[in-house]
Design a protein around this motif. Sequence first.
Motif, PDB file in Angstrom:
ATOM      1  N   GLN A  60       0.897  -1.234   0.205  1.00 35.97           N
ATOM      2  CA  GLN A  60       0.316   0.316   0.232  1.00 35.97           C
ATOM      3  C   GLN A  60       0.800   1.252  -0.149  1.00 35.97           C
ATOM      4  O   GLN A  60       0.619   2.105   0.392  1.00 35.97           O
ATOM      5  N   THR A  61       1.802   0.995  -0.658  1.00 36.38           N
ATOM      6  CA  THR A  61       3.110   2.245  -0.386  1.00 36.38           C
ATOM      7  C   THR A  61       2.139   3.906  -1.211  1.00 36.38           C
ATOM      8  O   THR A  61       1.428   3.132  -2.179  1.00 36.38           O
ATOM      9  N   PRO A  62       2.102   4.767   0.095  1.00 36.48           N
ATOM     10  CA  PRO A  62       1.597   6.013  -0.872  1.00 36.48           C
ATOM     11  C   PRO A  62       2.185   6.552  -2.231  1.00 36.48           C
ATOM     12  O   PRO A  62       3.167   6.495  -2.477  1.00 36.48           O
ATOM     13  N   SER A  63       1.134   6.744  -2.568  1.00 35.46           N
ATOM     14  CA  SER A  63       1.468   6.963  -4.209  1.00 35.46           C
ATOM     15  C   SER A  63       2.204   8.897  -4.222  1.00 35.46           C
ATOM     16  O   SER A  63       3.246   9.135  -5.007  1.00 35.46           O
ATOM     17  N   ASN A  64       1.815   9.340  -3.258  1.00 32.13           N
ATOM     18  CA  ASN A  64       2.651  10.609  -3.253  1.00 32.13           C
ATOM     19  C   ASN A  64       4.151  10.773  -2.647  1.00 32.13           C
ATOM     20  O   ASN A  64       5.186  11.440  -2.965  1.00 32.13           O
TER      21      ASN A  64
ATOM     22  N   ILE B  48      10.961  -2.257  -8.551  1.00 35.77           N
ATOM     23  CA  ILE B  48       9.469  -2.543  -7.617  1.00 35.77           C
ATOM     24  C   ILE B  48       9.580  -4.034  -8.304  1.00 35.77           C
ATOM     25  O   ILE B  48       9.709  -4.679  -9.627  1.00 35.77           O
ATOM     26  N   LEU B  49       8.561  -5.103  -7.928  1.00 36.76           N
ATOM     27  CA  LEU B  49       8.171  -6.481  -8.033  1.00 36.76           C
ATOM     28  C   LEU B  49       6.561  -6.045  -8.112  1.00 36.76           C
ATOM     29  O   LEU B  49       5.709  -5.969  -7.594  1.00 36.76           O
ATOM     30  N   GLN B  50       6.286  -6.675  -9.744  1.00 37.32           N
ATOM     31  CA  GLN B  50       5.322  -6.326  -9.801  1.00 37.32           C
ATOM     32  C   GLN B  50       4.987  -7.297 -10.388  1.00 37.32           C
ATOM     33  O   GLN B  50       5.291  -8.270 -11.105  1.00 37.32           O
ATOM     34  N   SER B  51       3.081  -7.348  -9.920  1.00 42.22           N
ATOM     35  CA  SER B  51       2.426  -8.551 -10.405  1.00 42.22           C
ATOM     36  C   SER B  51       2.300  -8.709 -11.975  1.00 42.22           C
ATOM     37  O   SER B  51       1.664  -7.475 -12.203  1.00 42.22           O
ATOM     38  N   PHE B  59       5.441  -4.072  -4.814  1.00 37.83           N
ATOM     39  CA  PHE B  59       6.059  -3.905  -4.251  1.00 37.83           C
ATOM     40  C   PHE B  59       7.522  -2.805  -4.539  1.00 37.83           C
ATOM     41  O   PHE B  59       7.998  -3.006  -5.296  1.00 37.83           O
ATOM     42  N   VAL B  60       8.072  -2.327  -3.201  1.00 37.31           N
ATOM     43  CA  VAL B  60       9.193  -1.669  -3.374  1.00 37.31           C
ATOM     44  C   VAL B  60      10.055  -2.512  -2.804  1.00 37.31           C
ATOM     45  O   VAL B  60       9.650  -2.657  -1.584  1.00 37.31           O
ATOM     46  N   ILE B  96      11.690  -6.262   1.037  1.00 39.04           N
ATOM     47  CA  ILE B  96       9.983  -5.723   1.034  1.00 39.04           C
ATOM     48  C   ILE B  96      10.783  -4.611   1.262  1.00 39.04           C
ATOM     49  O   ILE B  96      10.733  -4.479   2.757  1.00 39.04           O
ATOM     50  N   LEU B  97      10.216  -2.927   0.900  1.00 41.16           N
ATOM     51  CA  LEU B  97      10.206  -2.199   1.789  1.00 41.16           C
ATOM     52  C   LEU B  97       8.482  -2.115   2.514  1.00 41.16           C
ATOM     53  O   LEU B  97       8.658  -1.544   1.208  1.00 41.16           O
ATOM     54  N   THR B  98       8.233  -1.061   3.788  1.00 44.48           N
ATOM     55  CA  THR B  98       7.245  -0.827   3.689  1.00 44.48           C
ATOM     56  C   THR B  98       7.736   0.260   3.790  1.00 44.48           C
ATOM     57  O   THR B  98       7.926   1.743   4.754  1.00 44.48           O
TER      58      THR B  98
END
Lengths: 76, 151
Positions: A60-64, B48-51, B59-60, B96-98
């Motif tokens: 859920q990374t904020p797009s901003n 980016i790990l993109q589905s 995911f970043v 994975i970064l949050t």
Amino acid sequence: MLVLTRKPNESIQIGEEIEIKVLGIDGDQIKIGIDAPKNIDIHRKEIYLSIQDENNQASQTPSNLMETLKSVKKSK
Amino acid sequence: MKIDTRYFGEMEIEEKEIIKFEQGLPGFIEEKKFVVIPFGDEETPLNILQSVSTPSLAFVIANPFLFFRNYEFDIPEAVTSQLQIKGEQEVAVFVILTVQDPFEKTTANLKAPIVINIEKGYGKQIVLNDEQYITKHTLLQESLNAVKGDR
């Protein structure tokens, strides 16, 4: 949920390939041995739940913040 | 083939770029195909790990060794066999970064790194038993040489 009672050194067989054995009991701790095929992942449940939760947050990374992310560089 | 992505719109990817996660990821067990997309130029430590099947799911991820110099773990034998890893030259590791606002609060999940066999295109998020690693490690500030963007 199926409930079974076991003593130390007694096992539970699940299907053809999974065996769960009570190795010992020490107070409120139970040591369990698990034999399963390599392609089956075995996790402590609370850890697995915490990974699920973290993955959900991470998706859920904020797009901003995209511009900020683009400006992150490798340190020289 | 063309795929829709969360961050880059529509992209053209090669079939051979697809990484197969046969058991999905914890929380996303239905997601079995991803691609790794660099986030910008070669100066970026982020990807980016993109589905492949779900455009909104991405995911970043980062190379953990750039941020956490002492990070180390053994890949369990069960994992090397699942991913058909024969040698270390086949292995790429990401975490994975949050991402948080502000970015300084961003954390990395060192407890559950992503291991990829880059030769054969298999990947898996593994869970380490090592208790020194948790799901939230703050990125080392001194390793972030962030350029101040125009915010």
